[in-house]
Design an enzyme around this catalytic site. Structure first.
Site, short mmCIF file in Angstrom:
data_model
loop_
_atom_site.label_atom_id
_atom_site.label_comp_id
_atom_site.label_asym_id
_atom_site.label_seq_id
_atom_site.Cartn_x
_atom_site.Cartn_y
_atom_site.Cartn_z
N ASP A 36 2.49 14.58 18.70
CA ASP A 36 1.35 13.65 18.58
C ASP A 36 1.74 12.18 18.61
O ASP A 36 0.91 11.32 18.37
CB ASP A 36 0.61 13.92 17.25
CG ASP A 36 -0.32 15.10 17.39
OD1 ASP A 36 -0.50 15.57 18.53
OD2 ASP A 36 -0.86 15.55 16.37
N HIS A 245 25.43 -4.77 28.08
CA HIS A 245 24.18 -4.14 27.64
C HIS A 245 24.34 -3.45 26.30
O HIS A 245 23.75 -2.39 26.06
CB HIS A 245 23.65 -3.18 28.71
CG HIS A 245 23.10 -3.89 29.90
ND1 HIS A 245 22.77 -3.25 31.07
CD2 HIS A 245 22.84 -5.20 30.12
CE1 HIS A 245 22.33 -4.13 31.95
NE2 HIS A 245 22.36 -5.33 31.39
N ASP A 262 21.44 -11.62 21.77
CA ASP A 262 20.55 -11.84 22.92
C ASP A 262 19.25 -11.15 22.54
O ASP A 262 19.15 -9.92 22.54
CB ASP A 262 21.17 -11.22 24.18
CG ASP A 262 20.33 -11.47 25.43
OD1 ASP A 262 19.15 -11.86 25.30
OD2 ASP A 262 20.85 -11.24 26.55
N ASP A 273 13.63 -15.14 26.08
CA ASP A 273 14.94 -14.52 26.30
C ASP A 273 16.01 -15.54 25.91
O ASP A 273 16.30 -16.45 26.68
CB ASP A 273 15.02 -14.14 27.79
CG ASP A 273 16.28 -13.38 28.14
OD1 ASP A 273 17.04 -13.03 27.23
OD2 ASP A 273 16.50 -13.12 29.35
N HIS A 356 28.13 -11.63 35.79
CA HIS A 356 26.67 -11.56 36.03
C HIS A 356 26.15 -12.86 36.61
O HIS A 356 26.88 -13.84 36.71
CB HIS A 356 25.93 -11.16 34.75
CG HIS A 356 26.10 -12.09 33.58
ND1 HIS A 356 25.48 -13.32 33.51
CD2 HIS A 356 26.80 -11.96 32.43
CE1 HIS A 356 25.79 -13.89 32.36
NE2 HIS A 356 26.60 -13.10 31.68
N HIS A 360 17.48 -15.49 35.90
CA HIS A 360 16.47 -14.64 36.54
C HIS A 360 15.11 -15.24 36.24
O HIS A 360 14.96 -16.00 35.28
CB HIS A 360 16.57 -13.19 36.01
CG HIS A 360 16.61 -13.10 34.50
ND1 HIS A 360 15.47 -13.15 33.72
CD2 HIS A 360 17.64 -12.99 33.63
CE1 HIS A 360 15.82 -13.06 32.44
NE2 HIS A 360 17.12 -12.97 32.35
N HIS A 367 12.61 -9.86 32.99
CA HIS A 367 13.08 -10.07 34.36
C HIS A 367 11.81 -10.05 35.20
O HIS A 367 11.33 -8.99 35.58
CB HIS A 367 14.06 -8.98 34.79
CG HIS A 367 15.40 -9.11 34.12
ND1 HIS A 367 16.54 -8.51 34.57
CD2 HIS A 367 15.80 -9.80 33.01
CE1 HIS A 367 17.57 -8.81 33.78
NE2 HIS A 367 17.12 -9.58 32.82
N GLU A 407 21.87 -18.76 31.82
CA GLU A 407 22.65 -17.96 30.86
C GLU A 407 24.08 -17.66 31.29
O GLU A 407 24.45 -16.51 31.52
CB GLU A 407 21.92 -16.64 30.57
CG GLU A 407 21.44 -15.88 31.81
CD GLU A 407 20.77 -14.56 31.41
OE1 GLU A 407 21.38 -13.79 30.66
OE2 GLU A 407 19.64 -14.31 31.86
N TYR A 411 33.56 -13.44 29.15
CA TYR A 411 33.81 -12.17 28.43
C TYR A 411 35.27 -11.80 28.68
O TYR A 411 35.64 -11.47 29.81
CB TYR A 411 32.87 -11.09 28.96
CG TYR A 411 31.43 -11.57 29.03
CD1 TYR A 411 30.59 -11.50 27.92
CD2 TYR A 411 30.93 -12.16 30.20
CE1 TYR A 411 29.29 -11.99 27.97
CE2 TYR A 411 29.64 -12.65 30.26
CZ TYR A 411 28.83 -12.56 29.14
OH TYR A 411 27.54 -13.06 29.20
N ARG A 428 27.94 -15.89 25.41
CA ARG A 428 26.87 -16.21 26.36
C ARG A 428 25.94 -17.21 25.67
O ARG A 428 25.73 -17.12 24.45
CB ARG A 428 26.11 -14.96 26.81
CG ARG A 428 24.99 -15.27 27.79
CD ARG A 428 24.45 -14.03 28.54
NE ARG A 428 23.86 -13.03 27.69
CZ ARG A 428 24.44 -11.89 27.33
NH1 ARG A 428 25.66 -11.60 27.75
NH2 ARG A 428 23.83 -11.03 26.54
N GLU A 430 22.08 -18.76 26.39
CA GLU A 430 20.92 -18.54 27.28
C GLU A 430 19.69 -19.27 26.77
O GLU A 430 19.32 -19.13 25.60
CB GLU A 430 20.61 -17.03 27.36
CG GLU A 430 19.37 -16.72 28.17
CD GLU A 430 19.15 -15.22 28.37
OE1 GLU A 430 19.59 -14.43 27.51
OE2 GLU A 430 18.54 -14.86 29.39
N1 GLY Z 1 18.07 -10.19 27.82
C1 GLY Z 1 18.15 -9.81 29.17
C2 GLY Z 1 18.82 -10.81 29.98
O1 GLY Z 1 19.36 -11.78 29.45
O2 GLY Z 1 18.79 -10.76 31.17
MN MN Z 2 18.19 -13.25 30.52
MN MN Z 3 18.97 -12.38 27.46
#
Ligand code: GLY
Ligand code: MN
Ligand code: MN
Length: 460
Positions: A36, A245, A262, A273, A356, A360, A367, A407, A411, A428, A430
């Site tokens: 449920d 992640h 983050d 974000d 990375h 974005h 995103h 961001e 690392y 990082r 951001e």
């Molecule tokens: N928190 C997801 C990113 O920074 O892209």
């Molecule tokens: Mn981000």
């Molecule tokens: Mn982020």
């Protein structure tokens, strides 16, 4: 006109300009967790963008004359006792300013009528499993009525194409919510930093754990009216920051560790974000501070080129250049082996420490939707980072009203040839940037970013 009416009128205008037609759009389905229990319900962003309505089982249709039709759950006193009040089709007309509204139970009878005599049908492609089959079924019903004078739409188009372009440029209503979401999230990061320092000053049984700080974030989001986090919060102690992640788990935060958070709230359908990296006890070690200042300088370089007329990739290129210089200066990359900045940019050796992109689009979704290349431009031949020649469309030109994250990070996993003092440091930084007429506005600077300011906050 409400913002949603204006947006629907814009869709109608676009349909008309494309030769007429009708746009169909369902919201997101409810997703059962077990028996449920459902997962917390989150509307479909496109649907919400055009309606501001967040009940499941809803559909919207807009034709090129501007006529709007809503389908929603019918009033049902028995179900409303269990699940909550439903707006119902009767009240929906005035409440959502649509021309007509039906129970969703009438979808299969009304849709063929709405589709009859329309030149084209627009709906989101590859977004809602089974939607194409549903549309096919309705078109089949229209075709079955051809003998009675009904004409079947002759073409199908992806509605996302229209909506993505609209959503990419935020209007004043959206910007106001994004600023507020950014401010709540910044407050949550401040709270987490302060809690971290306080809990290490006065140690608690079991120690300071990642989930303690996650709890502070969630508390701060919710107490300001945020409905939920915009994505799963990352609270990473020490070496965990090098797992991109990672989520908040049980690891202990100790004096001498960095903590990377983050996390951002979702407020009224809009994301934020933010990433901050801070010393758990409030004081950076010299090695941490060295790398932190490189990442901050990279972010500053990226912020400088986040302005109208620049390309989406310019902030990334600016940040990467600073990071690479930092890698060579600190010996993360051996100058003798890797050469100068341009050599490293070409070889891609920097990806060992920065793997990375620098940002974005952000908006309703963390995103967010929107093309990353300039619409209408022709692909051109370019060398990709691995040295291969590829055909690429030029990156998007930044314009006022676009929102993107900035961001950069570093690392450092333990590896041969990497100075030991930097091992297991992950950083990082951001922020969320709104492109303005002359530059950009950082909507998330309610939390300090300079190392000295973070230390001062955590001392307090
Ligand atoms: N928190 C997801 C990113 O920074 O892209
Ligand atoms: Mn981000
Ligand atoms: Mn982020």
């Amino acid at each position: 006109m409400t913002v949603h009416q204006k947006r629907r009128a814009q869709i109608a205008k676009a349909l008309k300009a494309a030769g007429g037609g009708i746009a169909l759009l369902p919201t997101a389905p409810e997703r059962p967790r077990n028996r449920d229990s459902d997962f917390p319900y989150r509307h479909d962003s496109y649907f919400y963008y055009l309606t501001g309505f967040s009940e499941p089982d809803s559909w919207l249709a807009i034709d090129s004359s501007g006529k709007t039709t809503l389908f929603c759950r019918p009033k049902d006193l028995e179900r409303e006792i269990w699940d909550g009040i439903r707006l119902g089709p009767k009240a929906a007309v005035a409440s959502l300013q649509v021309d007509q509204a039906f129970s969703v139970a009438e979808l299969d009878t009304q849709m063929p009528l709405l589709l009859s005599n329309q030149a084209a049908v627009w709906f989101p492609f590859a977004t809602h499993p089974g939607l194409e089959t549903q549309v096919d079924g309705w078109l089949g019903k229209v075709r079955a009525r051809i003998r009675f004078g009904a004409e079947c739409p002759q073409s199908q188009h992806d509605l996302c194409k229209l909506l993505d372009e609209m959503r990419l440029i935020k209007d004043a209503h959206e910007i106001a919510i994004l600023r507020r979401a950014g401010s709540i999230s910044a407050g949550a990061h401040v709270r987490a930093m302060q809690t971290s320092a306080a809990m290490l000053r006065k140690p608690v049984k079991g120690g300071l754990r990642e989930y303690h700080l996650e709890a502070e974030l969630l508390h701060e989001f919710r107490r300001h009216g945020s409905q939920f986090p915009a994505y799963t919060s990352i609270v990473a102690a020490g070496a965990n920051a090098c797992i991109l992640h990672y989520r908040a788990d049980t690891a202990e935060l100790k004096t001498g560790d960095l903590c990377l958070i983050d996390a951002g709230c979702e407020l009224d359908g809009y994301a934020s974000d933010i990433t901050r990296t801070f010393p758990a006890n409030g004081t950076f070690t010299p090695a941490q501070r060295t790398l932190y200042d490189i990442v901050l300088a990279a972010q500053e370089a990226a912020i400088k080129v986040t302005k109208p007329g620049k390309r989406f990739t310019d902030p990334h290129d600016a940040a990467t250049r600073v990071l690479v210089q930092g890698m060579l200066d600190t010996g993360l990359l051996d100058k003798k082996k890797h050469g100068h900045v341009d050599d490293v940019l070409l070889s891609g050796a920097y990806r060992q420490f920065y793997m990375h992109r620098t940002g974005h689009w952000m908006g309703m979704d963390v995103h967010d939707c929107g093309d990353y290349t300039e619409p209408g431009s022709k692909p051109r031949q370019e060398r990709d980072p691995l040295g291969e020649m590829v055909m690429k469309k030029p990156p998007r030109i930044l314009r006022p009203g676009m929102v993107l994250t900035i961001e950069p990070g570093l690392y450092v996993r333990p590896a041969k040839g990497v100075p030991k003092e930097f091992w297991n440091i992950g950083i990082r930084i951001e922020d969320d940037a709104l492109v303005t007429a002359t530059g950009c506005e950082l909507m998330t600077r309610g939390v300090p970013v300079k190392a000295d300011e973070i230390e001062a906050l955590m001392r307090g």
